[in-house]
Design an enzyme around this catalytic site. Structure first.
Site, PDB file in Angstrom:
ATOM      1  N   ASP A 259      34.450  -8.949   0.236  1.00  0.00           N
ATOM      2  CA  ASP A 259      35.146  -9.263   1.415  1.00  0.00           C
ATOM      3  C   ASP A 259      36.407  -9.564   0.957  1.00  0.00           C
ATOM      4  OD1 ASP A 259      36.523 -10.335   3.678  1.00  0.00           O
ATOM      5  OD2 ASP A 259      34.895 -11.549   4.330  1.00  0.00           O
TER       6      ASP A 259
ATOM      7  N   HIS B 166      34.290  -6.898   4.361  1.00  0.00           N
ATOM      8  CA  HIS B 166      34.383  -7.988   5.712  1.00  0.00           C
ATOM      9  C   HIS B 166      33.599  -7.467   6.924  1.00  0.00           C
ATOM     10  CE1 HIS B 166      36.011 -11.652   7.617  1.00  0.00           C
ATOM     11  NE2 HIS B 166      36.396 -10.682   8.868  1.00  0.00           N
TER      12      HIS B 166
ATOM     13  N   SER C 231      33.533 -12.606  11.388  1.00  0.00           N
ATOM     14  CA  SER C 231      35.116 -12.732  11.246  1.00  0.00           C
ATOM     15  C   SER C 231      35.449 -14.266  12.077  1.00  0.00           C
ATOM     16  CB  SER C 231      35.822 -11.737  11.569  1.00  0.00           C
ATOM     17  OG  SER C 231      37.274 -11.895  11.100  1.00  0.00           O
TER      18      SER C 231
END
Length: 419
Positions: A328, A362, A234
């Site tokens: 994601d 994600h 991230s």
């Protein structure tokens, strides 16, 4: 007599568990449940329905679940399908050295559609899931500005050194670092905001802080020189890619679902200042669960107007592994990784590799961790949608964990420490 066995009962969190039931009547329908409480007391639960074979046995490695939280043959389904009782809670291990997660497995001799406080299981087992192996040492780090925790494998070393970075969750997250140390890497779980005397909010990324952390790691007597690795996810993957671009100390970088550009806040390194791309707020969506979907709000990194924010990946001296979850919902991470790969290719570089996982979300974590589809974010007043199909996400976590270790071993060849 019903018997429920789980082996090993005491093992690492990234190790599979073999669950079997014996002593059932032939073709008996049963429910297997798993439950655990995290360190804050949040409850996570899962269940699956099985039919015993003619010998009165259920073996989750060979027999399909017919219903519940997953369908089909999934040996670790009860673990990766754990869901929070309260919405938007993420399962995170905080104390990775002294205390395991304790997972309770319960057997019921019928199909239990609802969780009941009165129904008693016919058999139970407790499984302990540790996040560090025997001999792994944890050392609190407060050196100069650097704040974190260093995990050292047993032995003299020197060991390959890795910095571990998470995203907008802030604070100090250690579970991935401690597991990697168990597999022979020396890993610095690095905090960079919302921890001790670090800034409470992330207003600017100062790359010199991360350079200080890299130099600290390389100066440690148990760390193999001349370079280090970085593993990240991230926002942390944005930082890691910037480190790969500008810091000669970085020789191997793993970016899990991150951008190839500076997002939201500026990045500074000495006299250099990269201004960020900002979200198209009008394109941000609200999922039916109430979580916010940021994916469509991302600006296009291919757009000419955004090129001043794109990181110069072609300058990276080391190798980069991009891990992409196609489901994601926070970031179009595939588009960002593809542009980074194209940047490398256009400059004649073959130092990038991309692994794309259909259906993965994600937050790709070590194997058997439950899918976190959406959770609260410290940086926002609303929960964030991370995405992912549970089965596909579980497969991505298991495969990518092996690939990550293989990638680091390949680029740290020549170490005298045990890998």
């Amino acid at each position: 007599m019903f018997q429920l066995t789980a082996t090993p009962q005491n093992g690492l969190a990234d190790e599979p568990v073999h669950i079997q039931v014996t002593g059932l009547p032939p073709s008996q329908m049963v429910t297997l449940k798993a439950s655990l409480k995290d360190e804050k007391g949040n409850l996570f639960r899962s269940k699956a329905f099985y039919r015993a074979n003619e010998a009165g046995e259920v073996d989750v490695e060979r027999h399909p679940s017919l219903g519940g939280d997953y369908i089909g043959v999934h040996a670790m389904g009860l673990f990766w399908s754990l869901k929070p009782e309260k919405a938007f809670r993420r399962l995170l291990k905080r104390d990775v050295i002294n205390d395991p997660f304790r997972v309770t497995l319960d057997l019921y001799d019928s199909v239990c559609l609802q969780d009941s406080t009165t129904a008693q299981p016919r058999a139970s087992q407790m499984v302990q899931r540790w996040f560090s192996g025997p001999g792994v040492q944890r050392k609190q780090i407060r050196e100069g500005r650097v704040r974190g925790a260093l995990f050292l494998p047993p032995g003299e070393g020197p060991f390959p050194g890795i910095i571990d970075l998470f995203g907008n969750i802030g604070g100090l997250v250690e579970f991935r670092a401690s597991l990697l140390a168990t597999h022979g890497f020396a890993v610095l779980a690095l905090a960079y905001f919302a921890y001790e005397d670090l800034p409470e909010k992330l207003l600017e990324l100062d790359l010199e802080y991360f350079e200080e952390a890299a130099n600290f790691l390389l100066a440690h007597p148990k760390i193999q020189r001349p370079g280090i690795g970085v593993i990240s996810v991230s926002k942390g993957a944005e930082v890691a890619l910037a480190m790969a671009c500008y810091l000669k100390q970085v020789v191997a970088t793993v970016c899990i679902n991150g951008p190839n550009a500076v997002l939201d806040i500026p990045l500074r390194y000495r006299d250099l200042l990269l201004m960020p791309m900002h979200y198209h707020r009008e394109h941000i969506q609200t999922h039916v669960s109430g979580a916010v979907r940021f994916r469509n709000g991302n600006r296009d990194p291919w757009n000419e107007l955004n090129q001043q924010s794109v990181l110069p990946v072609e300058k990276a001296q080391g190798c980069i592994l991009f891990i992409v979850g196609e489901n994601d919902e926070c970031l179009d991470s595939r588009a960002h990784a593809e542009q980074a790969m194209e940047q490398l290719k256009s400059h004649g570089r073959s130092t990038g590799k991309m692994l794309v996982y259909p259906g993965a979300g994600h937050l790709i974590e070590p194997p058997y961790a439950p899918l976190c589809f959406a959770s609260w974010s410290t940086a926002l007043p609303c929960p964030v949608l991370w995405g992912g199909d549970p089965v596909a996400h579980a497969a991505a976590q298991e495969h990518s964990w092996g690939e990550i270790q293989k990638f680091f071993r390949q680029h740290f060849r020549g170490t005298r420490g045990k890998l």
